[in-house]
Design a protein around this motif. Structure first.
Motif, PDB file in Angstrom:
ATOM      1  N   SER A  37       0.830  -1.206   0.000  1.00 16.22           N
ATOM      2  CA  SER A  37       0.000   0.000   0.000  1.00 16.22           C
ATOM      3  C   SER A  37       0.862   1.252   0.000  1.00 16.22           C
ATOM      4  O   SER A  37       2.048   1.220   0.312  1.00 16.22           O
ATOM      5  CB  SER A  37      -0.932   0.008   1.218  1.00 16.22           C
ATOM      6  OG  SER A  37      -0.183   0.051   2.412  1.00 16.22           O
ATOM      7  N   GLN A  39       0.573   5.486   1.248  1.00 14.35           N
ATOM      8  CA  GLN A  39      -0.185   6.490   1.990  1.00 14.35           C
ATOM      9  C   GLN A  39      -0.272   7.805   1.214  1.00 14.35           C
ATOM     10  O   GLN A  39      -0.869   8.760   1.698  1.00 14.35           O
ATOM     11  CB  GLN A  39       0.468   6.730   3.347  1.00 14.35           C
ATOM     12  CG  GLN A  39       0.408   5.513   4.231  1.00 14.35           C
ATOM     13  CD  GLN A  39       1.187   5.705   5.519  1.00 14.35           C
ATOM     14  OE1 GLN A  39       2.265   6.277   5.529  1.00 14.35           O
ATOM     15  NE2 GLN A  39       0.637   5.208   6.604  1.00 14.35           N
ATOM     16  N   HIS A  40       0.313   7.833   0.028  1.00 10.99           N
ATOM     17  CA  HIS A  40       0.314   9.055  -0.781  1.00 10.99           C
ATOM     18  C   HIS A  40      -1.001   9.180  -1.551  1.00 10.99           C
ATOM     19  O   HIS A  40      -1.478   8.214  -2.136  1.00 10.99           O
ATOM     20  CB  HIS A  40       1.495   9.041  -1.747  1.00 10.99           C
ATOM     21  CG  HIS A  40       2.811   8.834  -1.073  1.00 10.99           C
ATOM     22  ND1 HIS A  40       3.399   9.801  -0.288  1.00 10.99           N
ATOM     23  CD2 HIS A  40       3.640   7.761  -1.044  1.00 10.99           C
ATOM     24  CE1 HIS A  40       4.549   9.334   0.184  1.00 10.99           C
ATOM     25  NE2 HIS A  40       4.712   8.104  -0.252  1.00 10.99           N
ATOM     26  N   THR A  41      -1.560  10.372  -1.569  1.00 16.87           N
ATOM     27  CA  THR A  41      -2.855  10.579  -2.224  1.00 16.87           C
ATOM     28  C   THR A  41      -2.737  10.868  -3.713  1.00 16.87           C
ATOM     29  O   THR A  41      -3.750  11.026  -4.388  1.00 16.87           O
ATOM     30  CB  THR A  41      -3.633  11.725  -1.545  1.00 16.87           C
ATOM     31  OG1 THR A  41      -2.857  12.918  -1.635  1.00 16.87           O
ATOM     32  CG2 THR A  41      -3.949  11.389  -0.095  1.00 16.87           C
ATOM     33  N   THR A  42      -1.516  10.917  -4.221  1.00 13.02           N
ATOM     34  CA  THR A  42      -1.309  11.118  -5.662  1.00 13.02           C
ATOM     35  C   THR A  42      -0.509   9.959  -6.249  1.00 13.02           C
ATOM     36  O   THR A  42       0.220  10.123  -7.227  1.00 13.02           O
ATOM     37  CB  THR A  42      -0.589  12.458  -5.945  1.00 13.02           C
ATOM     38  OG1 THR A  42       0.657  12.480  -5.242  1.00 13.02           O
ATOM     39  CG2 THR A  42      -1.452  13.641  -5.552  1.00 13.02           C
ATOM     40  N   SER A  44      -0.498   5.278  -6.551  1.00 13.17           N
ATOM     41  CA  SER A  44      -1.293   4.056  -6.447  1.00 13.17           C
ATOM     42  C   SER A  44      -0.401   2.834  -6.505  1.00 13.17           C
ATOM     43  O   SER A  44       0.762   2.920  -6.897  1.00 13.17           O
ATOM     44  CB  SER A  44      -2.296   3.984  -7.612  1.00 13.17           C
ATOM     45  OG  SER A  44      -3.189   5.062  -7.565  1.00 13.17           O
ATOM     46  N   HIS A  74      -9.562  21.658  -6.980  1.00  8.88           N
ATOM     47  CA  HIS A  74      -8.356  21.466  -6.170  1.00  8.88           C
ATOM     48  C   HIS A  74      -7.126  22.149  -6.788  1.00  8.88           C
ATOM     49  O   HIS A  74      -6.179  22.469  -6.066  1.00  8.88           O
ATOM     50  CB  HIS A  74      -8.078  19.968  -5.976  1.00  8.88           C
ATOM     51  CG  HIS A  74      -6.876  19.673  -5.135  1.00  8.88           C
ATOM     52  ND1 HIS A  74      -6.849  19.898  -3.774  1.00  8.88           N
ATOM     53  CD2 HIS A  74      -5.655  19.179  -5.465  1.00  8.88           C
ATOM     54  CE1 HIS A  74      -5.664  19.558  -3.303  1.00  8.88           C
ATOM     55  NE2 HIS A  74      -4.917  19.111  -4.309  1.00  8.88           N
ATOM     56  N   HIS A  84      -4.519  13.423  -8.069  1.00 13.84           N
ATOM     57  CA  HIS A  84      -5.387  12.841  -7.037  1.00 13.84           C
ATOM     58  C   HIS A  84      -6.497  12.001  -7.668  1.00 13.84           C
ATOM     59  O   HIS A  84      -6.787  10.892  -7.198  1.00 13.84           O
ATOM     60  CB  HIS A  84      -6.024  13.948  -6.193  1.00 13.84           C
ATOM     61  CG  HIS A  84      -5.075  14.651  -5.286  1.00 13.84           C
ATOM     62  ND1 HIS A  84      -4.660  14.140  -4.087  1.00 13.84           N
ATOM     63  CD2 HIS A  84      -4.452  15.862  -5.411  1.00 13.84           C
ATOM     64  CE1 HIS A  84      -3.836  14.985  -3.494  1.00 13.84           C
ATOM     65  NE2 HIS A  84      -3.691  16.033  -4.280  1.00 13.84           N
ATOM     66  N   ALA A  87      -5.241   8.705  -9.035  1.00 13.29           N
ATOM     67  CA  ALA A  87      -4.973   7.783  -7.927  1.00 13.29           C
ATOM     68  C   ALA A  87      -6.271   7.177  -7.394  1.00 13.29           C
ATOM     69  O   ALA A  87      -6.306   5.998  -7.023  1.00 13.29           O
ATOM     70  CB  ALA A  87      -4.206   8.500  -6.816  1.00 13.29           C
ATOM     71  N   VAL A  88      -7.342   7.964  -7.363  1.00 11.01           N
ATOM     72  CA  VAL A  88      -8.646   7.447  -6.921  1.00 11.01           C
ATOM     73  C   VAL A  88      -9.089   6.310  -7.840  1.00 11.01           C
ATOM     74  O   VAL A  88      -9.602   5.289  -7.379  1.00 11.01           O
ATOM     75  CB  VAL A  88      -9.700   8.582  -6.905  1.00 11.01           C
ATOM     76  CG1 VAL A  88     -11.106   8.027  -6.836  1.00 11.01           C
ATOM     77  CG2 VAL A  88      -9.445   9.522  -5.752  1.00 11.01           C
ATOM     78  N   THR A  92      -5.174   2.457  -3.737  1.00  9.44           N
ATOM     79  CA  THR A  92      -3.939   2.629  -2.966  1.00  9.44           C
ATOM     80  C   THR A  92      -3.270   1.343  -2.534  1.00  9.44           C
ATOM     81  O   THR A  92      -2.195   1.388  -1.935  1.00  9.44           O
ATOM     82  CB  THR A  92      -4.216   3.463  -1.702  1.00  9.44           C
ATOM     83  OG1 THR A  92      -5.174   2.765  -0.898  1.00  9.44           O
ATOM     84  CG2 THR A  92      -4.713   4.842  -2.036  1.00  9.44           C
TER      85      THR A  92
END
Length: 131
Positions: A37, A39-42, A44, A74, A84, A87-88, A92
């Motif tokens: 995994s 933890q970065h939001t940008t 995957s 954003h 972002h 990545a969604v 993740t």
């Protein structure tokens, strides 16, 4: 366990399979689950084939689905909304079985860190659950 990598492009797929397999080996886990995994939001974690044309196709598809500078709210903050959103779409984390001390991957499957907002220094979490 944590893997550290440095990405070199704004968007890229980095094959981390060997590093993850090494963590499994060092853990001496013979049977269980390996969770990879970020933890970065940008960024995957994905599993797919490591073929250059396919990797380009994946990144091109993401750019078509979520183009940069398309008026995202954003972008007013730090101009990386597309990163972002990509990545969604990808997610993740990935979970893989561990059998006889090795990751259970298909013939062509590889684990990728998908960078969407690089270049950056990144951390990947590798968690092993023993059966």
């Amino acid at each position: 366990m944590k893997l550290k990598i440095d990405t070199s492009k704004r968007t890229e797929l980095v094959d981390i399979t060997s590093q993850v397999q090494e963590e499994v080996r060092k853990s001496e886990t013979s049977e269980g689950i390996c969770l990879i995994s970020t933890q970065h939001t940008t960024a995957s974690i994905i599993i797919n084939e490591n073929e250059n044309g396919l990797k380009d196709d994946i990144l091109n598809l993401l750019n078509k689905l979520v183009p940069a500078s398309a008026g995202y709210r954003h972008d007013r903050i730090d101009n990386n909304a597309d990163s972002h959103l990509k990545a969604v779409l990808l997610g993740t984390s990935e979970a893989l079985p561990v059998s006889e001390g090795k990751l259970e991957l298909g013939t062509w499957q590889r684990i990728f860190f998908a960078e969407m907002d690089g270049p950056r220094s990144r951390t990947i979490n590798v968690t092993l659950l023993r059966a």
